[in-house]
Design a protein around this motif. Structure first.
Motif, PDB file in Angstrom:
ATOM      1  N   ARG A 117       0.883  -1.175   0.000  1.00 43.05           N
ATOM      2  CA  ARG A 117       0.000   0.000   0.000  1.00 43.05           C
ATOM      3  C   ARG A 117       0.913   1.215   0.000  1.00 43.05           C
ATOM      4  O   ARG A 117       1.379   1.651   1.061  1.00 43.05           O
TER       5      ARG A 117
ATOM      6  N   LEU B 190      -3.719   7.632   2.532  1.00 41.13           N
ATOM      7  CA  LEU B 190      -3.974   6.323   3.112  1.00 41.13           C
ATOM      8  C   LEU B 190      -5.472   6.112   3.322  1.00 41.13           C
ATOM      9  O   LEU B 190      -6.188   7.020   3.705  1.00 41.13           O
ATOM     10  N   HIS B 191      -5.896   4.884   3.096  1.00 38.60           N
ATOM     11  CA  HIS B 191      -7.268   4.515   3.427  1.00 38.60           C
ATOM     12  C   HIS B 191      -7.364   4.377   4.934  1.00 38.60           C
ATOM     13  O   HIS B 191      -6.376   4.111   5.614  1.00 38.60           O
TER      14      HIS B 191
ATOM     15  N   ALA C  35      -5.768   1.429   6.443  1.00 37.07           N
ATOM     16  CA  ALA C  35      -4.318   1.347   6.268  1.00 37.07           C
ATOM     17  C   ALA C  35      -3.567   2.060   7.374  1.00 37.07           C
ATOM     18  O   ALA C  35      -2.382   1.818   7.579  1.00 37.07           O
TER      19      ALA C  35
ATOM     20  N   ASP D 148      -1.827  -0.263   9.520  1.00 39.54           N
ATOM     21  CA  ASP D 148      -0.738  -0.988   8.870  1.00 39.54           C
ATOM     22  C   ASP D 148       0.543  -0.165   8.772  1.00 39.54           C
ATOM     23  O   ASP D 148       1.626  -0.728   8.649  1.00 39.54           O
TER      24      ASP D 148
END
Length: 56
Positions: free
Chosen positions: A23, A41-42, A45, A48
């Motif tokens: 990502r 970023l989502h 995410a 992460d």
């Protein structure tokens, strides 16, 4: 988030590593520092990112 390094090419190398993540994390280099754009970023995410950075 602003990241700097001792080596002049550290921001470039870090940017390349971040772009190669599963990502990718975007950013820009300004005044010798890598400025991360966390808006790319989502929401899922966000959790992460610390693990991905630790793997670098």
């Amino acid at each position: 988030m602003r990241l700097t390094g001792r080596s002049g090419d550290a921001p470039d190398r870090l940017a390349a590593l971040l772009c190669a993540l599963p990502r990718p994390v975007g950013g820009q280099i300004r005044d010798g520092a890598l400025i991360l754009d966390l808006r790319c970023l989502h929401a899922d995410a966000d959790a992460d990112l610390p693990g991905a950075l630790a793997d670098l």
